[in-house]
Motif scaffolding. Structure first.
Motif, PDB file in Angstrom:
ATOM      1  N   ARG A  77       0.769  -1.060  -0.067  1.00  0.00           N
ATOM      2  CA  ARG A  77      -0.012  -0.078  -0.231  1.00  0.00           C
ATOM      3  C   ARG A  77       0.827   1.183   0.032  1.00  0.00           C
ATOM      4  NH1 ARG A  77      -4.462  -2.027   4.440  1.00  0.00           N
ATOM      5  NH2 ARG A  77      -4.632  -3.993   3.438  1.00  0.00           N
ATOM      6  N   LEU A  80      -2.005   8.112  -1.009  1.00  0.00           N
ATOM      7  CA  LEU A  80      -2.359   8.981  -1.969  1.00  0.00           C
ATOM      8  C   LEU A  80      -1.700  10.492  -1.657  1.00  0.00           C
ATOM      9  CD1 LEU A  80      -5.979   7.790  -2.137  1.00  0.00           C
ATOM     10  CD2 LEU A  80      -4.276   7.781  -4.028  1.00  0.00           C
ATOM     11  N   HIS A  99      -5.895   7.225   3.828  1.00  0.00           N
ATOM     12  CA  HIS A  99      -5.695   7.543   2.496  1.00  0.00           C
ATOM     13  C   HIS A  99      -4.492   6.518   1.777  1.00  0.00           C
ATOM     14  CE1 HIS A  99      -2.209   9.179   4.699  1.00  0.00           C
ATOM     15  NE2 HIS A  99      -1.609   9.623   3.550  1.00  0.00           N
ATOM     16  N   TYR A 100      -4.557   5.168   2.389  1.00  0.00           N
ATOM     17  CA  TYR A 100      -3.549   4.373   1.822  1.00  0.00           C
ATOM     18  C   TYR A 100      -4.412   3.352   0.815  1.00  0.00           C
ATOM     19  CZ  TYR A 100      -0.063   5.744   4.642  1.00  0.00           C
ATOM     20  OH  TYR A 100       1.216   6.311   5.088  1.00  0.00           O
ATOM     21  N   ARG A 106      -3.831   3.821  -6.948  1.00  0.00           N
ATOM     22  CA  ARG A 106      -3.157   5.034  -6.975  1.00  0.00           C
ATOM     23  C   ARG A 106      -2.764   5.556  -8.395  1.00  0.00           C
ATOM     24  NH1 ARG A 106       0.819   8.754  -3.844  1.00  0.00           N
ATOM     25  NH2 ARG A 106       2.215   9.505  -5.594  1.00  0.00           N
ATOM     26  N   GLU A 107      -2.257   4.671  -9.116  1.00  0.00           N
ATOM     27  CA  GLU A 107      -2.111   5.261 -10.684  1.00  0.00           C
ATOM     28  C   GLU A 107      -3.068   5.237 -11.472  1.00  0.00           C
ATOM     29  OE1 GLU A 107       0.687   6.045 -13.748  1.00  0.00           O
ATOM     30  OE2 GLU A 107       1.112   5.628 -11.659  1.00  0.00           O
ATOM     31  N   TYR A 127     -10.397  13.113  -3.175  1.00  0.00           N
ATOM     32  CA  TYR A 127     -10.733  11.641  -2.734  1.00  0.00           C
ATOM     33  C   TYR A 127     -11.361  11.830  -1.226  1.00  0.00           C
ATOM     34  CZ  TYR A 127      -5.917  11.515  -0.431  1.00  0.00           C
ATOM     35  OH  TYR A 127      -5.007  11.857   0.150  1.00  0.00           O
TER      36      TYR A 127
END
Length: 274
Positions: A77, A80, A99-100, A106-107, A127
């Motif tokens: 993980r 962000l 926020h992991y 993420r990409e 987000y």
């Protein structure tokens, strides 16, 4: 404070901070150990509590910034971004380590945001909740499924009453201020409530609605982002309320209904990778 009460307070504090942040409970125990040193030098009870809080904040910040990110990588993980074209709607999300996500998610979000900004220069993708940094299966309360880094909630886009794009949302947490079904649209919130799923619309009853009249749901930008995300090969599902899927003319089979057992999704978009 008597010993049994101290033990109870310690257990409760550890449990709450662990549930909220995953690492806060461990920091809490470390600070209690440090308190032995602090207590011998501070006589005032109020000053001791103040010192305890100060040490906790400093130590928690150090752990969250320097220790958690490299350890989270071992669990697959990554955090962000906190700033830039993709950012949290509320910085508390990052403070609580919510926020992991998986690197692939993420990409996908960053690539989608880059495409989005070409169409809407200067726009920000906000987000909401992702996941905690460690261990599959560890719950991110109050979510049912945010426990493996593969899910992320993204805030809707809004305009002000003058039609100008906003970078904020009517709810400070991003949840609970809903874009309700219109006449002729499928009303799953009502359907689920009639089936006895009381939790389905509970956030709308809890979250203050005072700012709702100041924000207009931006269907165009929201639909554009959902369509971009649905084209990402790593994205498996996107949850949004059926009446909004119809209104936004979302045709991707990845855009699905989440079921009455969850909470309503006419206040955010849920993105999930394989």
């Amino acid at each position: 404070m008597r010993l049994p009460i101290k033990i109870l307070v310690t257990i409760i504090g550890f449990a709450i901070l662990t549930i909220l942040t995953q690492v806060g409970g461990i920091v809490f125990l470390l600070v209690i150990g440090i308190q032995v040193f602090v207590k011998t030098r501070v006589q005032s009870t109020g000053a001791r509590y103040f010192a305890f809080a100060g040490v906790y904040i400093v130590l928690y910040s150090i752990v969250s910034i320097l220790v958690v990110p490299p350890l989270a990588q071992k669990f697959g993980r990554v955090p962000l971004p906190m700033y830039g074209e993709v950012r949290p709607l509320n910085i508390v999300t990052c403070i609580l380590n919510r926020h992991y996500v998986r690197p692939m998610l993420r990409e996908a979000v960053l690539q989608s945001a880059e495409t989005f900004r070409k169409q809407y220069p200067g726009a920000v993708v906000n987000y909401l909740d992702g996941c905690l940094p460690f261990y599959n299966g560890f719950p991110l309360m109050p979510h049912l499924s945010h426990n493996d880094g593969r899910k992320l909630d993204i805030a809707f886009f809004y305009m002000n009453v003058a039609g100008k794009p906003q970078s904020d949302a009517p709810s400070w947490i991003g949840y609970g201020v809903c874009e309700r079904p219109r006449a002729g649209e499928e009303n799953y919130p009502l359907r689920c409530r009639n089936k006895g799923y009381w939790q389905y619309g509970i956030l709308e009853q809890i979250v203050p609605q005072g700012k709702k009249s100041q924000f207009i749901f931006d269907a165009q930008r929201t639909a554009f982002l959902v369509n971009i995300l649905s084209k990402q090969s790593s994205v498996q599902k996107i949850f949004i309320e059926p009446h909004l899927k119809m209104r936004l003319q979302l045709t991707s089979p990845k855009v699905r209904y989440h079921g009455c057992q969850a909470v309503r999704h006419d206040d955010h978009v849920h993105v999930q990778i394989y």
